[in-house]
Design a protein around this motif. Sequence first.
Motif, PDB file in Angstrom:
ATOM      1  N   ALA A 179      -0.945  48.356   5.701  1.00 35.84           N
ATOM      2  CA  ALA A 179      -1.585  48.970   6.951  1.00 35.84           C
ATOM      3  C   ALA A 179      -1.253  48.401   8.180  1.00 35.84           C
ATOM      4  O   ALA A 179      -1.488  49.116   9.373  1.00 35.84           O
ATOM      5  N   GLU A 180      -0.552  47.378   8.347  1.00 32.51           N
ATOM      6  CA  GLU A 180      -0.186  46.698   9.605  1.00 32.51           C
ATOM      7  C   GLU A 180       0.866  47.621  10.405  1.00 32.51           C
ATOM      8  O   GLU A 180       1.058  47.817  11.612  1.00 32.51           O
ATOM      9  N   SER A 181       1.750  48.393   9.430  1.00 27.86           N
ATOM     10  CA  SER A 181       2.646  49.043  10.076  1.00 27.86           C
ATOM     11  C   SER A 181       2.233  50.428  10.800  1.00 27.86           C
ATOM     12  O   SER A 181       2.805  51.050  11.534  1.00 27.86           O
ATOM     13  N   LEU A 182       0.978  50.745  10.373  1.00 30.17           N
ATOM     14  CA  LEU A 182       0.111  51.863  11.239  1.00 30.17           C
ATOM     15  C   LEU A 182      -0.437  51.487  12.495  1.00 30.17           C
ATOM     16  O   LEU A 182      -0.944  52.381  13.260  1.00 30.17           O
ATOM     17  N   LYS A 183      -0.515  50.309  12.780  1.00 29.84           N
ATOM     18  CA  LYS A 183      -1.147  49.915  14.048  1.00 29.84           C
ATOM     19  C   LYS A 183      -0.163  49.949  15.092  1.00 29.84           C
ATOM     20  O   LYS A 183       1.070  49.716  14.960  1.00 29.84           O
ATOM     21  N   PRO A 184      -0.647  50.300  16.257  1.00 27.71           N
ATOM     22  CA  PRO A 184       0.208  50.704  17.372  1.00 27.71           C
ATOM     23  C   PRO A 184       0.644  49.349  17.948  1.00 27.71           C
ATOM     24  O   PRO A 184       0.088  48.376  18.004  1.00 27.71           O
ATOM     25  N   ALA A 185       1.959  49.260  18.420  1.00 30.50           N
ATOM     26  CA  ALA A 185       2.526  48.142  19.025  1.00 30.50           C
ATOM     27  C   ALA A 185       1.737  47.911  20.449  1.00 30.50           C
ATOM     28  O   ALA A 185       1.355  48.851  21.049  1.00 30.50           O
ATOM     29  N   PHE A 186       1.578  46.548  20.598  1.00 33.87           N
ATOM     30  CA  PHE A 186       1.172  45.923  21.868  1.00 33.87           C
ATOM     31  C   PHE A 186       1.697  46.385  23.108  1.00 33.87           C
ATOM     32  O   PHE A 186       3.108  46.056  22.998  1.00 33.87           O
ATOM     33  N   LYS A 187       1.526  47.091  24.046  1.00 31.92           N
ATOM     34  CA  LYS A 187       2.411  47.515  25.424  1.00 31.92           C
ATOM     35  C   LYS A 187       1.684  46.997  26.274  1.00 31.92           C
ATOM     36  O   LYS A 187       2.198  47.282  27.657  1.00 31.92           O
ATOM     37  N   GLY A 188       1.067  46.021  26.528  1.00 35.62           N
ATOM     38  CA  GLY A 188       0.212  45.759  27.842  1.00 35.62           C
ATOM     39  C   GLY A 188      -1.259  45.945  27.941  1.00 35.62           C
ATOM     40  O   GLY A 188      -1.616  46.935  27.350  1.00 35.62           O
ATOM     41  N   SER A 189      -1.866  45.002  28.237  1.00 38.29           N
ATOM     42  CA  SER A 189      -3.364  45.075  28.617  1.00 38.29           C
ATOM     43  C   SER A 189      -3.631  46.359  29.304  1.00 38.29           C
ATOM     44  O   SER A 189      -4.904  46.795  29.312  1.00 38.29           O
ATOM     45  N   THR A 190      -2.898  46.647  30.273  1.00 35.24           N
ATOM     46  CA  THR A 190      -3.052  47.626  31.269  1.00 35.24           C
ATOM     47  C   THR A 190      -2.324  49.037  31.031  1.00 35.24           C
ATOM     48  O   THR A 190      -2.192  49.902  31.905  1.00 35.24           O
ATOM     49  N   TYR A 191      -1.507  49.124  29.760  1.00 38.34           N
ATOM     50  CA  TYR A 191      -0.876  50.189  29.372  1.00 38.34           C
ATOM     51  C   TYR A 191      -1.570  51.538  29.462  1.00 38.34           C
ATOM     52  O   TYR A 191      -1.116  52.450  30.125  1.00 38.34           O
ATOM     53  N   ASN A 192      -2.841  51.512  28.986  1.00 38.72           N
ATOM     54  CA  ASN A 192      -3.844  52.657  28.905  1.00 38.72           C
ATOM     55  C   ASN A 192      -4.489  53.175  29.937  1.00 38.72           C
ATOM     56  O   ASN A 192      -5.635  53.609  30.261  1.00 38.72           O
ATOM     57  N   MET A 193      -4.552  52.069  30.980  1.00 43.88           N
ATOM     58  CA  MET A 193      -5.468  52.155  32.271  1.00 43.88           C
ATOM     59  C   MET A 193      -5.298  53.427  33.023  1.00 43.88           C
ATOM     60  O   MET A 193      -4.144  53.888  33.374  1.00 43.88           O
ATOM     61  N   THR A 194      -6.498  54.047  33.382  1.00 47.48           N
ATOM     62  CA  THR A 194      -6.498  55.281  34.058  1.00 47.48           C
ATOM     63  C   THR A 194      -7.151  54.907  35.570  1.00 47.48           C
ATOM     64  O   THR A 194      -8.132  54.114  35.467  1.00 47.48           O
ATOM     65  N   MET A 195      -6.879  55.630  36.641  1.00 46.82           N
ATOM     66  CA  MET A 195      -7.504  55.243  37.727  1.00 46.82           C
ATOM     67  C   MET A 195      -7.893  56.662  38.340  1.00 46.82           C
ATOM     68  O   MET A 195      -7.237  57.717  38.419  1.00 46.82           O
TER      69      MET A 195
END
Length: 443
Positions: A323-339
């Motif tokens: 199941a670990e292979s299905l988790k998305p890789a960490f790309k930074g805490s603000t990667y999905n931030m929208t403004m």
Amino acid sequence: MGRLLSPHRSKPNMTVSYSLEVANARFGGFSKLLFRWRGSIYRLLYKEFLLFCGIYAFFSMFYRFLLTPTQQELFERIALYCDQFTNTSFIPVSFVLGFYVTLAFNRWWGQYTSFPLPDNLMMAVSGNVHGFMTSHELKKFQSLHSDFNKYWIPLTWFANLASKARKEGRIRDDVALRLLMDELNNYRAKCSLLFHYDWISIPLVYTQVVTVAVYSFFGFCLIGRQFLNPEKGYKDHTVDMYVPVFTLLQFFFYSGWLKVGELIINPFGEDDDDFETNQLIDRNIQVSMLAVDDMYQNLPLAVKDKHWLQGNFSIPYTISTAAESLKPAFKGSTYNMTMSAEDFKMDQHVDGPLTTQHIPLRSYPSDAAENLPEGQGVLWRGSLPLLNDCSSSTDEEGCIHAYGNDVCVLSLGKCDDEVWSQREQEETMTQAAGENMSSQQAG
């Protein structure tokens, strides 16, 4: 290097390791370690603990059964006087003991990291240097007189032999010689540091201060923590419990802390948790001989692995970790931030030439250039390494300069042809001046 076996030790101790038992945090994880004997604080402290209990019991029996009422009253006054020092910070046991053990621990770990390992050096030598000293070398070593330790003499021989080998062409180039000398210097530096750890100890006065502080504190506790006759109404002496539970715990903690400092101040002894020096020496010799003799030019056949023709492949997982292979890789805490559009509003006072504003954003409306107010700028679908000045093309409506998927919006109202013409002239003059200087230098 000589063997470090003690003549009275029947077999070498092994450093106590419990890493596997604490690999996972679970209920009562550390509690299971409390029942170990080898390497435990109980084994280290039980003699002092029994001695303290025996002396305390002696004074208790002496007070209760051997003294007259007048003598008991005098003993009680002495006990109350001693107790006021044990219940205050008059003797700063926690401070001096904590600082001392911290210093001893740093010294202990520093000695372990200073233990010289020949791994890097043997990899660099790769088959030309042997570790044992010949009888001729031993005689030569003993004939050299020095008032100081002579561990560095074989290293000097090595340096001279390496230089000679370079002149004879047995070392292929100066880079390889430099690598050998660097690793040799690192090895020598660790030997020197370890020697200085043995030479320079923690100041004796500090060790004496800590020892006197702990022993005097519990010396006062032997009298001051006695349970007095509750019928006489002394403060905090309303119950006669006979056994001073909390005093014994305090002795266990403080004296155990002192014992820890005593244990790690010199890790080359025969305590349970001391360094396995003999095993380290055996390991160094075996690995060195294996690397420079048995493995020299003894290489496995180079073949293509089973993933050679595969562009993308995944490493195998066990069922419990699939199941670990299905988790998305960490790309930074603000990667999905929208403004929102309001977050882009900035106050910019423009008094000089055209400037640019760069704001990283993952998603921004496609009509950003049309709705961008004057004095603001946006980097659309950009990233921090791409935050450079936009100096590419520009359209006439919004001054947009594009770099593939990255878009810089320059805004100072409409693009001013005079401004761009002036910038082009400056760039042309700068380029011409650089070419003129290059030609002069070439001439």
